[in-house]
Scaffold this active site. Structure first.
Site, mmCIF file in Angstrom:
data_model
loop_
_atom_site.group_PDB
_atom_site.id
_atom_site.type_symbol
_atom_site.label_atom_id
_atom_site.label_comp_id
_atom_site.label_asym_id
_atom_site.label_seq_id
_atom_site.Cartn_x
_atom_site.Cartn_y
_atom_site.Cartn_z
ATOM 1 N N ASP A 81 0.827 -1.208 0.000
ATOM 2 C CA ASP A 81 0.000 0.000 0.000
ATOM 3 C C ASP A 81 0.864 1.262 0.000
ATOM 4 O O ASP A 81 1.922 1.309 0.635
ATOM 5 C CB ASP A 81 -0.890 -0.023 1.248
ATOM 6 C CG ASP A 81 -2.052 0.949 1.177
ATOM 7 O OD1 ASP A 81 -2.551 1.199 0.058
ATOM 8 O OD2 ASP A 81 -2.480 1.432 2.232
ATOM 9 N N ASN A 229 -10.506 0.119 1.731
ATOM 10 C CA ASN A 229 -9.407 -0.014 2.685
ATOM 11 C C ASN A 229 -9.857 0.257 4.123
ATOM 12 O O ASN A 229 -10.504 1.262 4.395
ATOM 13 C CB ASN A 229 -8.288 0.971 2.353
ATOM 14 C CG ASN A 229 -7.561 0.640 1.073
ATOM 15 O OD1 ASN A 229 -8.002 -0.207 0.296
ATOM 16 N ND2 ASN A 229 -6.448 1.296 0.844
#
Length: 288
Positions: A81, A229
């Site tokens: 990420d 997320n």
């Protein structure tokens, strides 16, 4: 099965749901996350920051996620990420990560395109999916901070050009969310999301998901959000319970007795979120 972001979002698009992308900060969280997905019958994306990957080891994370995914018969993606360093992205891909994010949102538009495209070329040659980002998301994550006044929403016309020029498999968009937000909820710009979804044909991604109201999930999912997320909510709850247990424990008591309750809390949250992400019913309270 160990799989890619492109594959799980393809399924999510076909069935109109979003795939939960959950940040792990240590190895202890991982089994609970993956088993939660198995019990819900849903795919899952395990995310790490570069710092977490370095702390645990890229290859260790790959092997642990692959092993548990195969054992538990759950579709799992391992995703790097918010990466900005090409060397770290290459290290993740070469170690076996199945998905990476190149975050060029801080760069001028053309530079973001060119650097994202370079990542896409290398990743796709190795069978790895790529998420790009356009616009800036507020808040703080892993030392990257964006002030409220510096947030820039994603423009639909830029999104069209960016996707066409880079070949990304998913696009993180800025529609009002903030990293690290857990004490309050934000107002997402659903109208802007609809505009972007109408002109962009790749899966869209929400960052800063902890700060999004659960009652807003269906509208986000119905308008193209295919990766959602969640990080801060997991970290806060794991740490709260760990502090309580470690603070009260005898020094010679096995550490697992202090860690297992934190992991169980992670499992409850992940199952709850996945239940909402499947986009089948109205939100219910965690644990019900």
């Amino acid at each position: 099965m160990y799989t890619t972001l492109k594959e799980v979002t393809k399924t999510a698009e076909a069935l109109n749901f979003t795939v939960g992308a959950f940040n792990t900060h240590n190895l202890e969280m991982l089994p609970s996350m993956l088993r939660a997905a198995k019990e819900m019958g849903a795919p899952i994306i395990i995310q790490t920051s570069i710092d977490t990957a370095k702390y645990i080891g890229y290859d260790v994370l790959v092997n642990v996620v692959k092993t548990i995914a195969d054992h538990e018969l759950v579709d799992a993606v391992l995703h790097l990420d918010h990466a900005r360093d090409f060397d770290e992205i290459k290290a993740a891909i070469d170690s076996g990560y199945s998905s990476v994010m190149y975050d060029g949102s801080h760069l001028p538009f053309k530079e973001n395109i060119l650097k994202t495209r370079a990542v896409v070329e290398y990743a796709h040659a190795h069978g790895v999916s790529v998420e790009g980002e356009l616009g800036t998301i507020g808040g703080t994550e892993e030392g990257i901070h964006v002030e409220e006044d510096d947030k820039v929403f994603t423009r639909p016309e830029d999104a069209v050009e960016f996707v066409a020029a880079t070949g990304v498999d998913a696009l993180a968009i800025a529609i009002g969310t903030n990293h690290g937000q857990f004490r309050s909820k934000t107002e997402v710009n659903v109208a802007l999301l609809k505009e972007i979804h109408a002109v962009v044909d790749v899966p869209l991604v929400i960052h800063g998901g902890t700060g999004v109201k659960e009652e807003d999930y269906p509208e986000l999912i119905n308008n193209g959000i295919r990766k959602f997320n969640v990080g801060t909510e997991l970290l806060v709850n794991w740490t709260k319970i760990a502090k309580e247990n470690f603070g009260a424990t005898e020094v010679n008591k096995s550490l697992r007795h202090n860690v297992i309750p934190s992991n169980e809390a992670i499992k409850v949250i992940v199952k709850h979120k996945i239940g909402l992400f499947m986009n089948t019913k109205a939100p219910t309270a965690i644990g019900k």
